[in-house]
Design a protein around this motif. Structure first.
Motif, PDB file in Angstrom:
ATOM      1  N   ARG A 283      36.327 -26.184  45.379  1.00 18.81           N
ATOM      2  CA  ARG A 283      35.817 -27.662  45.260  1.00 18.81           C
ATOM      3  C   ARG A 283      36.422 -28.302  44.331  1.00 18.81           C
ATOM      4  O   ARG A 283      36.644 -29.663  44.574  1.00 18.81           O
ATOM      5  CB  ARG A 283      34.299 -27.441  44.857  1.00 18.81           C
ATOM      6  CG  ARG A 283      33.641 -28.716  44.737  1.00 18.81           C
ATOM      7  CD  ARG A 283      32.220 -28.445  44.086  1.00 18.81           C
ATOM      8  NE  ARG A 283      31.366 -27.709  45.004  1.00 18.81           N
ATOM      9  CZ  ARG A 283      30.246 -27.237  45.005  1.00 18.81           C
ATOM     10  NH1 ARG A 283      29.404 -27.178  43.731  1.00 18.81           N
ATOM     11  NH2 ARG A 283      29.552 -26.478  46.147  1.00 18.81           N
ATOM     12  N   ARG A 287      38.134 -32.125  44.876  1.00 19.32           N
ATOM     13  CA  ARG A 287      37.855 -33.183  44.193  1.00 19.32           C
ATOM     14  C   ARG A 287      38.860 -33.698  43.151  1.00 19.32           C
ATOM     15  O   ARG A 287      38.910 -35.108  43.159  1.00 19.32           O
ATOM     16  CB  ARG A 287      36.481 -32.696  43.391  1.00 19.32           C
ATOM     17  CG  ARG A 287      35.911 -33.847  42.668  1.00 19.32           C
ATOM     18  CD  ARG A 287      34.678 -33.545  41.824  1.00 19.32           C
ATOM     19  NE  ARG A 287      33.721 -32.881  42.708  1.00 19.32           N
ATOM     20  CZ  ARG A 287      32.549 -32.408  42.398  1.00 19.32           C
ATOM     21  NH1 ARG A 287      32.227 -32.128  40.869  1.00 19.32           N
ATOM     22  NH2 ARG A 287      31.867 -31.694  43.151  1.00 19.32           N
ATOM     23  N   THR A 291      41.207 -35.384  47.067  1.00 21.08           N
ATOM     24  CA  THR A 291      40.571 -36.745  47.271  1.00 21.08           C
ATOM     25  C   THR A 291      41.436 -37.950  46.619  1.00 21.08           C
ATOM     26  O   THR A 291      41.677 -38.929  47.635  1.00 21.08           O
ATOM     27  CB  THR A 291      39.225 -36.748  46.566  1.00 21.08           C
ATOM     28  OG1 THR A 291      38.504 -35.479  47.151  1.00 21.08           O
ATOM     29  CG2 THR A 291      38.409 -37.951  46.679  1.00 21.08           C
TER      30      THR A 291
END
Length: 371
Positions: A283, A287, A291
């Motif tokens: 994650r 992130r 991203t």
């Protein structure tokens, strides 16, 4: 209302010292044996759910689509585009070749023939009725009168013969048979019946004595030992085994519930450890790294490409629209050169007022009542 309430449940019976002494060790042993089984069962359940959601369900949907593509859709197309038109054509041919000729034959051939046959049958019936009423009835009445006279003569002769035969049968058969029954057969039968009753009573006494003796022998040799064995051996052993089975069942249920809680705690701990080791780093990478890179690629590459594609599509649509309008105008010019100008529809007087003279709101007058 108090009378309609159900009775309270009976209070539980206190357990004995034997039950208490068996319960705790049995529950400990069963818990040690059941915990690995419950954890293995929970692991199999989780694996089965993952297998169902990740593998079996998509595979089933793919197989369903393949089955529809290979079997359902071809059959539907065969039914819709082959069998239904063929069936309709066969129905039309059957109606034209069978139903219409059959209806015509029934209406114009069989119906007149049937009416003619019915008229002939009615005429033959009327002739037979005349023959029956004018010929057969008088002959039958004459034969019936002759038969009645012959019957009266034969009845007179038969009455005399019957009286003679009855007198001879009474004095030669009935009277001797009654005397034989009264003075010979009845006394002999009474003596035989009295002897049979005496023999039956004697046999009943003998059978009763033998039965009583056998009853007491069986009671002393079989029933009393079996009753003692049941009362002093089998019943206590059965009660002990029942208590042991009940406590074992309760211990297994209790251990299964405790093992479920232990397995749930272990599963949560493993899930937390998996989240910390794998999920949270993935994650964080998604992130903080993927991203922003995706946003930059979208802003620098994808959006300009999409804008260029939209501009190309818009120009293509405008060119197609202009070409379509040109073709439509050329077709209209060719039609005008070949067939001339289209005829304009003639104006029709609808007896409607013009726009300035129409009825207005707020006044009670109309066009017809204005001065």
């Amino acid at each position: 209302m108090d009378l309609q309430k159900p009775p309270p449940p009976p209070p539980p019976r206190p357990d004995g010292c034997l039950v208490v002494a068996i319960r705790l060790p049995l529950r400990i042993v069963v818990l040690v044996l059941v915990v690995p089984v419950r954890m293995a069962w929970d692991a199999l359940v989780v694996a089965g759910r993952l297998l169902r959601d990740i593998v079996l369900r998509p595979l089933g949907r793919a197989l369903l689509w393949v089955g529809k593509a290979l079997f359902v859709w071809p059959l539907v197309a065969l039914w819709r585009y082959v069998l239904v038109p063929v069936g309709r054509a066969l129905a039309w041919l059957c109606e034209v070749l069978v139903v219409v000729p059959a209806v015509w034959c029934h209406r114009y051939v069989l119906t007149p023939v049937g009416h003619a046959v019915a008229w002939l049958a009615r005429a033959a019936g009327a002739g037979l009725a005349w023959v029956y009423a004018r010929v057969l009835c008088p002959i039958g009445h004459a034969l019936a009168w002759l038969a009645a006279g012959a019957g009266a003569v034969l009845a007179a002769l038969g009455t005399g013969v019957y009286t003679a035969v009855a007198w001879l049968a009474r004095h030669l058969v009935a009277v001797p048979a009654r005397w034989l029954y009264t003075w010979v057969l009845a006394p002999a039968g009474r003596a035989v019946a009295w002897c049979a009753r005496g023999i039956g009573h004697l046999l009943g006494l003998l059978v009763t004595g033998v039965g009583v003796a056998l009853y007491w022998i069986a009671r002393v040799l079989v029933v009393l030992p079996a009753l003692a064995l049941w009362r002093w051996v089998l019943a206590p052993v059965g009660r002990f085994l029942a208590v042991l089975a009940r406590e074992a069942g309760e211990a297994v249920g209790h251990a299964w519930r405790i093992a479920g809680r232990i397995s749930r705690a272990v599963g949560r701990a493993l899930g937390t450890l998996f989240r910390w080791i794998f999920v949270e780093p993935v994650r964080w990478v998604y992130r903080t790294v993927l991203t922003p890179v995706g946003h930059a690629v979208r802003a620098a590459v994808l959006r300009p490409v999409a804008a260029g594609l939209r501009a190309v599509g818009r120009a293509t649509r405008e060119a197609l629209t202009a070409a379509r309008d040109t073709v439509r105008q050329a077709r209209a010019d060719v039609r005008r050169m070949l067939f001339g100008e289209p005829r304009q529809p003639a104006a029709v007087d609808r007896r409607e007022p013009a726009a300035p003279d129409a009825r207005t709101l707020g006044r009670s007058t109309t066009v017809l009542t204005k001065e």
